[in-house]
Write an enzyme that holds these catalytic residues in place. Structure first.
Site, PDB file in Angstrom:
ATOM      1  N   HIS A 158       3.599 -26.355-175.831  1.00 39.58           N
ATOM      2  CA  HIS A 158       1.992 -26.433-176.515  1.00 39.58           C
ATOM      3  C   HIS A 158       1.534 -25.294-176.215  1.00 39.58           C
ATOM      4  CE1 HIS A 158       4.747 -30.145-174.399  1.00 39.58           C
ATOM      5  NE2 HIS A 158       4.164 -31.023-175.677  1.00 39.58           N
ATOM      6  N   LYS A 162      -2.947 -27.002-172.578  1.00 38.18           N
ATOM      7  CA  LYS A 162      -2.986 -27.890-172.174  1.00 38.18           C
ATOM      8  C   LYS A 162      -3.237 -27.333-170.613  1.00 38.18           C
ATOM      9  CE  LYS A 162       1.436 -31.055-172.194  1.00 38.18           C
ATOM     10  NZ  LYS A 162       0.848 -32.159-171.580  1.00 38.18           N
TER      11      LYS A 162
HETATM   12  N1  LIG Z   1       1.930 -39.467-174.865  1.00 39.91           N
HETATM   13  C1  LIG Z   1       1.590 -39.256-176.114  1.00 39.91           C
HETATM   14  O1  LIG Z   1       2.200 -38.861-176.856  1.00 39.91           O
HETATM   15  C2  LIG Z   1       0.446 -37.657-175.551  1.00 39.91           C
HETATM   16  C3  LIG Z   1       0.299 -37.900-174.172  1.00 39.91           C
HETATM   17  N2  LIG Z   1      -0.908 -36.733-174.537  1.00 39.91           N
HETATM   18  C4  LIG Z   1      -1.739 -36.139-173.251  1.00 39.91           C
HETATM   19  O2  LIG Z   1      -2.550 -37.011-173.062  1.00 39.91           O
HETATM   20  C5  LIG Z   1      -4.202 -35.977-172.971  1.00 39.91           C
HETATM   21  C6  LIG Z   1      -5.011 -35.711-173.059  1.00 39.91           C
HETATM   22  O3  LIG Z   1      -4.425 -34.380-173.778  1.00 39.91           O
HETATM   23  P1  LIG Z   1      -5.793 -34.131-174.905  1.00 39.91           P
HETATM   24  O4  LIG Z   1      -6.534 -35.083-176.055  1.00 39.91           O
HETATM   25  O5  LIG Z   1      -5.270 -33.186-174.689  1.00 39.91           O
HETATM   26  O6  LIG Z   1      -7.057 -33.640-173.776  1.00 39.91           O
HETATM   27  P2  LIG Z   1      -8.752 -33.673-174.209  1.00 39.91           P
HETATM   28  O7  LIG Z   1      -9.151 -32.871-173.083  1.00 39.91           O
HETATM   29  O8  LIG Z   1      -8.685 -32.864-175.621  1.00 39.91           O
HETATM   30  O9  LIG Z   1      -9.158 -34.699-173.962  1.00 39.91           O
HETATM   31  C7  LIG Z   1      -9.118 -35.556-173.270  1.00 39.91           C
HETATM   32  C8  LIG Z   1     -10.642 -36.176-173.725  1.00 39.91           C
HETATM   33  O10 LIG Z   1     -10.548 -38.043-171.837  1.00 39.91           O
HETATM   34  C9  LIG Z   1     -12.498 -36.857-171.721  1.00 39.91           C
HETATM   35  N3  LIG Z   1     -12.208 -37.898-170.535  1.00 39.91           N
HETATM   36  C10 LIG Z   1     -11.721 -37.367-169.678  1.00 39.91           C
HETATM   37  N4  LIG Z   1     -12.329 -37.930-168.360  1.00 39.91           N
HETATM   38  C11 LIG Z   1     -13.073 -39.156-168.597  1.00 39.91           C
HETATM   39  C12 LIG Z   1     -13.626 -39.771-167.984  1.00 39.91           C
HETATM   40  N5  LIG Z   1     -13.447 -40.422-167.091  1.00 39.91           N
HETATM   41  N6  LIG Z   1     -14.074 -41.335-169.580  1.00 39.91           N
HETATM   42  C13 LIG Z   1     -14.503 -41.462-170.479  1.00 39.91           C
HETATM   43  N7  LIG Z   1     -13.478 -40.171-171.132  1.00 39.91           N
HETATM   44  C14 LIG Z   1     -12.817 -39.091-170.706  1.00 39.91           C
HETATM   45  C15 LIG Z   1     -12.550 -35.977-171.669  1.00 39.91           C
HETATM   46  O11 LIG Z   1     -13.934 -35.522-171.689  1.00 39.91           O
HETATM   47  P3  LIG Z   1     -14.250 -34.126-170.877  1.00 39.91           P
HETATM   48  O12 LIG Z   1     -13.197 -33.052-172.089  1.00 39.91           O
HETATM   49  O13 LIG Z   1     -16.113 -34.100-171.503  1.00 39.91           O
HETATM   50  O14 LIG Z   1     -13.598 -33.774-169.942  1.00 39.91           O
HETATM   51  C16 LIG Z   1     -11.421 -35.450-173.372  1.00 39.91           C
HETATM   52  O15 LIG Z   1     -13.085 -35.783-174.535  1.00 39.91           O
HETATM   53  C17 LIG Z   1      -2.776 -35.675-172.004  1.00 39.91           C
HETATM   54  O16 LIG Z   1      -3.100 -36.151-170.027  1.00 39.91           O
HETATM   55  C18 LIG Z   1      -2.238 -34.998-172.732  1.00 39.91           C
HETATM   56  O17 LIG Z   1      -0.753 -35.004-172.415  1.00 39.91           O
HETATM   57  C19 LIG Z   1      -1.354 -35.703-175.810  1.00 39.91           C
HETATM   58  C20 LIG Z   1      -0.825 -36.002-176.508  1.00 39.91           C
HETATM   59  C21 LIG Z   1       0.483 -37.231-176.895  1.00 39.91           C
HETATM   60  O1  LIG Z   2      -0.880 -32.598-174.427  1.00 40.36           O
HETATM   61  C1  LIG Z   2      -0.327 -32.355-175.288  1.00 40.36           C
HETATM   62  O2  LIG Z   2      -1.255 -31.994-176.112  1.00 40.36           O
HETATM   63  C2  LIG Z   2       0.255 -33.449-175.191  1.00 40.36           C
HETATM   64  N1  LIG Z   2       1.245 -33.913-174.322  1.00 40.36           N
HETATM   65  C3  LIG Z   2       1.709 -34.353-174.265  1.00 40.36           C
HETATM   66  C4  LIG Z   2       3.296 -34.116-173.412  1.00 40.36           C
HETATM   67  O3  LIG Z   2       2.475 -34.083-171.898  1.00 40.36           O
HETATM   68  O4  LIG Z   2       4.430 -34.217-173.439  1.00 40.36           O
HETATM   69  C5  LIG Z   2       3.083 -35.111-175.603  1.00 40.36           C
HETATM   70  C6  LIG Z   2       2.890 -34.200-176.562  1.00 40.36           C
HETATM   71  O5  LIG Z   2       4.046 -32.899-175.988  1.00 40.36           O
HETATM   72  C7  LIG Z   2       1.388 -33.933-176.623  1.00 40.36           C
END
Ligand SMILES: NC(=O)C1=CN([C@@H]2O[C@H](COP(=O)(O)OP(=O)(O)OC[C@H]3O[C@@H](n4cnc5c(N)ncnc54)[C@H](OP(=O)(O)O)[C@@H]3O)[C@@H](O)[C@H]2O)C=CC1
Ligand SMILES: O=C(O)C1=N[C@H](C(=O)O)C[C@H](O)C1
Length: 271
Positions: A158, A162
Site C-alpha cells: 500500500h 497507510k
Molecule cells: N475497506 C475498504 O475497502 C477500504 C478501507 N480503507 C480504510 O479506510 C480508512 C481511511 O483511509 P484513508 O481515506 O486512506 O485515510 P485518510 O486519513 O485519508 O482519511 C481518514 C479521514 O477521517 C477523518 N477522521 C478521523 N477521525 C475522525 C472523526 N472522529 N470524525 C470525522 N472524521 C474523522 C480524518 O481527518 P484528519 O485527517 O483531520 O484526522 C481523515 O479526513 C483506513 O482505515 C483504511 O485502511 C481504505 C480504502 C478501502
Molecule cells: O488504507 C488503504 O488505502 C486501504 N485499506 C484497505 C485495507 O487495509 O486492506 C483496503 C485497500 O487495500 C486500501
C-alpha cells in the site's frame, strides 16, 4: 421511490472524497451530510468542491448527531476510535453503518457487534467486487491443497500514508485461507519474521507487508508447494472500486434487518 440519504464521515480524507464522488454517480443514492473531526481545517467547506466536483451546497460539519438523525445510512472510512463512536450513533438512529476502517481491535469488533442489535452494521476490509471474489477462490484453493504440501503466504503493498498493518484485506484473505483449511487464523498466523526464525512450521499462514509511494492496494495469496507456486492476486488501480462497493452495500443494507453483515453477504457470494 426517494433516494437513500447517506452521510460521509471523514469526508475530506482520501476515501471520503472518493465516496462523495461515487454517491454522485449512483442512481437511488444521495449525499445528505459530510462530517469531519472537530478542529479539521475543512469545516465549513463545500463537500462537493473538496471532492473535486461542482459545489453541492453541503458544507462539512463536525456534528454527526443531526446528520445521522436525518439519514438512512453512513459511510465510514476513518479510524478505529471514530468508527466505534459512529457505530453507537448509528445504533441510536437505527440506520445503516458501512464501515471500511481497518486496524480495529477485538474490543472494537465487540462494540460493532453490540451496535448491530439496532443498526445494520456492514463491515469489510475491502469493498471491491474483485477482492471478495478472490476471497472465495482463496478459500477453495486452501481447501483443495493439503497444508503439508502447500504453504500459504499473504503479501500486500500500500501507499506510504497507510497507518495499519497487515492491511484489512490481507487479514480478510488470511481468514478465507484459514476457513478453507478449517483452522483459526489467530492460532496459525505468522505476522512478522526476523532473525533466526527456524524453518517454516507446517500449516501456518504468513503475512508480509510493503509500504511506499501511491500504491492503492496490491494483494497476493501464494500457495507454495514443491516445484510449483499458485498465486492468486488483486490490484486496485483506483479507490472508486472501494467506494462504489460501499455505496452498493449501503443501498443493500437499507432493506435488511438490524445485524452484522459483510461484503460477501452484500454480493451474495456466501454458500
Ligand atoms: N475497506 C475498504 O475497502 C477500504 C478501507 N480503507 C480504510 O479506510 C480508512 C481511511 O483511509 P484513508 O481515506 O486512506 O485515510 P485518510 O486519513 O485519508 O482519511 C481518514 C479521514 O477521517 C477523518 N477522521 C478521523 N477521525 C475522525 C472523526 N472522529 N470524525 C470525522 N472524521 C474523522 C480524518 O481527518 P484528519 O485527517 O483531520 O484526522 C481523515 O479526513 C483506513 O482505515 C483504511 O485502511 C481504505 C480504502 C478501502
Ligand atoms: O488504507 C488503504 O488505502 C486501504 N485499506 C484497505 C485495507 O487495509 O486492506 C483496503 C485497500 O487495500 C486500501
Amino acid at each position: 421511490m426517494s433516494d437513500v440519504k447517506l452521510v460521509v464521515v471523514g469526508a475530506a480524507g482520501r476515501m471520503g472524497q472518493s465516496l462523495i464522488r461515487a454517491i454522485s454517480e449512483v442512481d437511488g443514492a444521495a449525499l445528505s451530510a459530510a462530517v469531519e473531526r472537530p478542529g479539521s481545517q475543512h469545516l465549513g467547506e463545500d463537500s462537493g468542491v473538496v471532492a473535486g466536483l461542482a459545489a453541492n451546497g453541503i458544507a462539512i460539519t463536525d456534528d454527526p448527531l443531526p446528520a445521522f438523525a436525518a439519514a438512512d445510512g453512513v459511510l465510514d472510512f476513518t479510524m478505529p476510535a471514530a468508527s466505534v463512536e459512529f457505530a453507537a450513533l448509528a445504533a441510536q438512529a437505527r440506520i445503516v453503518h458501512v464501515i471500511g476502517t481497518t486496524g480495529c481491535s477485538e474490543d472494537d469488533e465487540a462494540k460493532f457487534d453490540a451496535a448491530g442489535r439496532h443498526a445494520r452494521i456492514i463491515k469489510s476490509g475491502n469493498y471491491s467486487l474483485g477482492v471478495n471474489l478472490l476471497a472465495v477462490l482463496v478459500k477453495q484453493a486452501a481447501q483443495a491443497l493439503a497444508a503439508s504440501d502447500y504453504d500459504i503466504e499473504v503479501l500486500e503493498m500500500h501507499h506510504r500514508h497507510k497507518v495499519d498493518a497487515p492491511s484489512g484485506t490481507a487479514l480478510l484473505l488470511g481468514e478465507a485461507a484459514a476457513e478453507g483449511r478449517g483452522i483459526k487464523l489467530g492460532e496459525k498466523s505468522v505476522m512478522v519474521r526476523e532473525g533466526q526464525t527456524g524453518a517454516r512450521e507446517d500449516g501456518t499462514i504468513g503475512f508480509a507487508t510493503l509500504r511506499g509511494g501511491s500504491v492503492v492496494g496490491e494483494h497476493s495469496v501464494l500457495l507454495a508447494g514443491e516445484g510449483e507456486t499458485i498465486t492468486l492476486s488483486h490490484s486496485a488501480l483506483d479507490r472508486q472500486v472501494f467506494s462504489r462497493g460501499a455505496v452498493k452495500a449501503a443501498l443493500w443494507g437499507h432493506s435488511q434487518k438490524p445485524g452484522r453483515y459483510d461484503m460477501i453477504d452484500v454480493l451474495g457470494l456466501s454458500n
